[in-house]
Structures are given as structure tokens and as C-alpha cells.
Design an enzyme around this catalytic site. Sequence first.
Site, PDB file in Angstrom:
ATOM      1  N   SER A 155      40.896  46.429  36.684  1.00 32.13           N
ATOM      2  CA  SER A 155      40.956  45.370  37.790  1.00 32.13           C
ATOM      3  C   SER A 155      41.450  44.026  37.228  1.00 32.13           C
ATOM      4  O   SER A 155      40.744  43.646  36.225  1.00 32.13           O
ATOM      5  CB  SER A 155      39.496  45.232  38.284  1.00 32.13           C
ATOM      6  OG  SER A 155      39.240  44.110  38.973  1.00 32.13           O
ATOM      7  N   ASP A 157      40.576  41.434  38.418  1.00 30.26           N
ATOM      8  CA  ASP A 157      39.578  40.244  38.534  1.00 30.26           C
ATOM      9  C   ASP A 157      38.578  40.032  37.536  1.00 30.26           C
ATOM     10  O   ASP A 157      38.135  38.936  37.465  1.00 30.26           O
ATOM     11  CB  ASP A 157      38.783  40.649  39.613  1.00 30.26           C
ATOM     12  CG  ASP A 157      39.316  41.185  40.961  1.00 30.26           C
ATOM     13  OD1 ASP A 157      40.711  40.626  41.014  1.00 30.26           O
ATOM     14  OD2 ASP A 157      39.153  41.813  41.852  1.00 30.26           O
ATOM     15  N   GLU A 256      40.627  32.941  45.408  1.00 29.91           N
ATOM     16  CA  GLU A 256      40.493  33.360  46.810  1.00 29.91           C
ATOM     17  C   GLU A 256      39.356  33.369  47.338  1.00 29.91           C
ATOM     18  O   GLU A 256      39.033  33.367  48.733  1.00 29.91           O
ATOM     19  CB  GLU A 256      41.398  34.681  47.090  1.00 29.91           C
ATOM     20  CG  GLU A 256      40.640  35.814  46.246  1.00 29.91           C
ATOM     21  CD  GLU A 256      41.365  37.303  46.529  1.00 29.91           C
ATOM     22  OE1 GLU A 256      42.153  37.168  47.302  1.00 29.91           O
ATOM     23  OE2 GLU A 256      40.861  37.972  45.784  1.00 29.91           O
ATOM     24  N   ASN A 525      48.349  36.931  11.636  1.00 31.43           N
ATOM     25  CA  ASN A 525      46.754  36.871  11.860  1.00 31.43           C
ATOM     26  C   ASN A 525      46.204  37.533  10.579  1.00 31.43           C
ATOM     27  O   ASN A 525      45.562  38.715  10.403  1.00 31.43           O
ATOM     28  CB  ASN A 525      46.658  38.442  12.832  1.00 31.43           C
ATOM     29  CG  ASN A 525      45.036  38.462  13.176  1.00 31.43           C
ATOM     30  OD1 ASN A 525      44.171  37.482  13.094  1.00 31.43           O
ATOM     31  ND2 ASN A 525      44.496  39.546  13.748  1.00 31.43           N
TER      32      ASN A 525
END
Length: 743
Positions: A155, A157, A256, A525
Site C-alpha cells: 500500500s 499509504d 486527502e 555506504n
Amino acid sequence: MPTERIRSLGVLTSGGDAQGMNAAVRAAVRTALNRGIQVYAIYEGYQGMVDGGELIRKLSWADVGGIVHRGGTIIGTARSADFRTSEGRLRAARNLVEREIDSLVVIGGDGSLTGANTFRHEWPKLLEQLVQQGSIAPKLADRHRTLHVAGLVGSIDNDMFGTDMTIGADTALHRITAAIDAISSTAASHQRSFVVEVMGRHCGYLAVMAALATSAEWVLIPENPPEVDDWEEMMCRRLRAGREAGRRDTIVVVAEGAQDRHGRPISSEYVKRVLEERTGDDTRVTILGHVQRGGSPSAFDRNLSTILGYAAVEHLLGAEDSSEPQVFGIRGNRITRTPLLHCVEQTHAVADAIAARNYEQAMDLRGRNFREAYRTHRTLARALPHASTGQECYRLAVMHCGTLAPGMNTAVRAAVRLGLDKGHQMFGVRNGFRGFIAGDIQPMDWFSVNGWVSRGGAELGTNRDLPSQEHFARIAQEIDAHALDGLLIIGGWSAYQAAYRLIRQRDAFPALKLPIVCLPASINNDLPGSELSIGADTALNNIVEAVDKIKQSAVAHRRVYVVEVMGRQSGYLALMSAMATGGERVYLPEEGITLHDLMTDVATLRRGFEQGKQLGLYIRNDSANPVYTTGFIAALFEHEGGSLFDVGQAILGHLQQGGNPTPFDRIQATRLAAACIDWLVEAAGRATGDAAFVGMQEGEIRFNQLENLPDMVEQTARRPRVQWWLDLRPIAKLMSQQDPLQS
Ligand code: F6P
């Protein structure tokens, strides 16, 4: 060998798609095939499970080839209404058990994983029902008494408990920051305001992190609505102050799901109206929409998905009948496993807290990093620093040392602004120790770092010069002359060496007893005490983008490409880029290259192309071996490949260090710089001459004493003694080697 328990495993992607799902599918499929397990793709998410037939099909090793770089999900996804009904789930159970599938890898968001949990608990009853109906034989039901579920959170989100990052969130941030960077240049040209609406449903993660990673001035999120009722006035006052201080662009990021303290939605159109009416600014709205979910996944999302897909299948192979469904995620760079039910409950708790307008709790549940990022953004985006509260004021200098790493500017900007905001005086040393010795040390004000958050390169200048015996007295004089109380060195291997040299001279030059802290910035790194240094993510993405293009050209010609990447004595970039692009062989400095290796590689390549292989991708770290260079290996393969294949070589060079920093590098640079300023201020207060280097370890910011540097590195090899990513080698290898049982 096939395991006793699992015969067949199903993989599905469900809910909104997310970049990286393909890599997760590929990893799950290849891990299972490698262990002799059949894998079925369940097409179109749960709908395919309900409908069955051609929507549940076996996948081969080759079926998931060439998909890691593709956005979306090749097996399709859907939000299935049928699966929400018990009738639908009964059909789904029948479709699975008939194919002897009793283990599932579910890649989806909160809703999809909740669905998997319900299904798992109903499974025994569903099978009983099917037996009673005469749809399946009792023996078949007996063989599959338990449904095993491993969940990966796919997702954009980043709204799910149980992982620091969900699959797709990093790529969505790439899309958003690229869009805001682009918008800010047009906004600045016209002195306009922009309202940018980002996705995230009820989660403000994308909005907060995008604001932190760009020059956005204001952010509105669901978890922490503006504190006051007349927030519109508060926002406009701040934006006006920005303009008065010289800002030419104004950007407000609206999640949103943003709402005010009373739970009323705040739309981007409303914010536009407010800005136009109260500031008189020409204002535009950009709703980024599904662009955020599209396109090729970032290097991070490809590798995250690969590692989690592998871990999920490995877990299912060993799962007991009583095993509860688990969610696989990461904490720092470690794979974590958390009971699915707990993840779902905790995730819903945030939505509940928002619905109940308990915003303190919502912020707490999102975690410390989220709250900290929100706070840091509010400070960094100010028009000017807070007024001094009369606390002790220190004089702190910032400088670079070492090779360029994208994100250096971001770190300087954060350090300068956060230092000034706490009432300290900030100085910039130009051109590393060369500038220090020449006394090129200038005060830096709030506006001197404007726009640096997103800018590649190093505005202060950097080089690898190390201070030697003849310089220490000059450096001490400059410290005294500017009355410096602390020094932040943002850089790579040279920065750490230089700082160590300075502390070794403290008895001879007491001015060097000021607190010193190093912030890891190196594309290689290769620094101790930090699992990831600033710049490495940008370099990795630069490599991955280039290799994606090289692969496209190679496949058209039946060609092997030998690609050389940077990294010096650390193979991080080589291994991670191979994993993210499907490189089948990686030459690391940690392993070296032998003649025997090359002979084996030639034989493998010849065999592969004889069997119809179209493309070979070999990635070599630039220091893997001084004799077997990229040119040598390419020439050897060309000669030995005869008419079977062509060979091309690509030395990627400095494009790896270039470009604007990725969102990850910007966010990490900001977080680490904030921690370094706090550390310097505390150390200056103690006046005990502390010296340290900072880094991210297991998801936490930690400081190590600089005097321990020699114990933490292999001095001649120039790399840390512990390199966490070396453990990923077997996974990278498994993904790229042809399944022995199928070849
Ligand atoms: O959950 C992912 C997400 O992209 C949310 O950010 C957004 O609210 C929603 O999905 C959009 O859904 P759809 O693609 O169905 O319009």
C-alpha cells in the site's frame, strides 16, 4: 526437496496496487519453486479466488522473469465485493482446496489482510460445509485442516502497523517529491501559491514526509489537525511571513484525509480559496492522484518486496498447524514478523482515534518518527527562526569532507536552521579542510540555505583532503578565532578519518577539544555505526534506472552486459542494484574474483544461452579485483561466448553521485542532522570535548564514540567490520539463478 506439509501455495495481490508488488510476487514464486513447491497465481485478487477457473493458474520461474521493474501488479488486483460474503468465501475455499492450496501469500493493504484473517479463521468451517455438500472429499479436507497465511503490506499509504515501511510508500514519495520539486520552480517563477493534494486515505505519512523532503511550507494531515479554530488565519500569517522574508513560492501539502479539529474535511479547493481571499496570492491546485501509485518501483521498494516475499514463503514452509497469520515487515533493515490480528487492531486503532478526535493518541499510535518528522518540518519550514529564549548560545560550524554524496545540502540546511532556531550561531566551512585551513568560515543565516533541501551536489564544497601534522595548529587557530563551540562534519570515510586525527591532537592543541560529530554521507555506504549512509539510496536509484535501460537494449540483442558500479571497498551498491534489477551475478570486493569464478561464469552463460536465454546481467563493484577489471571480464565473455551471445560493458561512473537526493536521503539527512545538532548542543554544555559519529541502527538513531572508530572498521579494507546487507546475498542469488528443479 518439496516439504511434507505444503504442496501448493497461492499468491495474490489485492486492494489498491502498489509499486513493488511484482517484485514480491516474483520473490514468493521463486522461493517456493526453489523448494519444490508449486505456486499458483490468484489473478484479480480475491475476486479470482472466488471465481476460480483460469483465474488460478500455476506460475513457472520464467513467468515472473523481467517484472521487477514494472509498476502495478502483473497478476491483477481488485477490491472484491463477492469475497466479503460468506457465499463468496465458500467458493474461494473450494477453489483453493481443489488445487491443494492451503498456504497463501497475500500482498495488500489493511482491508485485504483483514479479509485474509477472517478467511483463515473460517477455513475449517468452510471445508466442513463443502464436505457436507459433497463438493469435496473428506480426505481432501483432512489434508488441509489449516489455511496458512503470510501477509505483506502492499500500500502506498504506509498506514499499517507491523512495518516501518509498506510496499509502494517509498515509490509514491518519489513521485510526490518529484512533482513538488517541479511545482516549486514554476511557483517561484510566478511568485504563486500551490496547494498539492496527496493520497494516503486516513494516513498523513505521505503528506508529512513529502513536506519534510521538499520546500513545502505547510502541511495538513488527518492525525493532527490545526490546533486552533481559526487555523486559516494562522496558516496565512505564516505564509505571508515567508513571502516577506523573501520566499518566492508557497506550497501547502494537503493529505486527502485532512480534517479540522471538529472532524470536518479540509479540501484542497477550500485551502486554495482561503489563500486567494486572505493572502491575495494567485493560487493553483494540483491533485497528484493515481500518478502516485504508478510507474516503476524505486530500488528500495523492489528490494523490500523481494526480501519480504522470500521471508513469507520461508515462514510458510515451516508453519505449524496452530500458526496464526503473520505480517512480514521491516524495522530498520531487519525483517519482522507480527501476528496479523494485532497489526489489524493497531491499524484500526489509529482510524478510531481520529474518528473520536483523539489526535494525541492518533499521533502516538503513528509512532515517534512520525511525530518527530511533523515537528521538524514545522520548524524547518518557518519563515524565520523562533525568537531566542535567552538560553546559552553556542557557535557551531558545519562542513563536509570526502566525496560528494547527494543529501549533503539537505543535511546542512537542516543543521543550520535547527541550530539557528535553538538560538545558536551557525557557520559554514567552505571546501572541507582546505577551506578550514584557509579560514574560509562564514556565518550562515536562515535564508542562506533556502532551496537546499532538494538540491544535489554540495553547496559548501567538499574534497577528500585530510588534515596532517602541519595543519593542526592552523585549524586550532581558526577554531579560536571564530570561537567555535562545536563542529559537525558531514561526509564519508575521509570525514571520519579527519575527525579521528583531530581528536588525537587534542593534547597538543587544546582548541581541538571542542565537540565533534560526524554524519555519514557517502554513496558507498561504507561507514561504521550506520546501516545506511546519506547518498547511498540516491546512487542506488541512479544505478537501477540506468540498468533498467541497459537491460532493455541487451535483451533485443541476446547480449550479456557487464555493468560496473561504484562502492570502493563496499559491495553494497553492487549487491543491492543486482537484487533490484535481476542481475544474475555480482562481483563484490568482500569476496573478490578468482579465475575459477570466471571459468564457472563463462560455462553458466554458455549453457544458459544454448538453452534460449536472451539476456545476461553481471554487476561488478569497481574494486572487486584489480586484475579482473570490467574490461577484462567483458573481453573474456565476448571471446568465450563466440556466436552464442554479444557482450557489452557499461561503467556507470559519476552519474551515480549526481542528481537530486531521493526522498529517503532527504528525510534521513534531516533526521540525522537534527540529532547531531541536539548532540552538539548538549556536548558543548558539558564541555568535556566529546567526539562521536551518528548513524541509523535497527531503525534508531545512535551515536558511537569517535575513539572506537578503529575497532569498528577494517582499516586496510576501508569498510566497517559489520555489514548487515551481506546477509542478503543468498536471497539475491536465489532470485537470479534458474530454478534447479525446472532447468
Ligand atoms: O490505499 C491506496 C490508495 O491509493 C489511497 O491512498 C487512496 O485513497 C485510494 O487507494 C484510492 O483508491 P482507488 O484507486 O480505488 O481510487
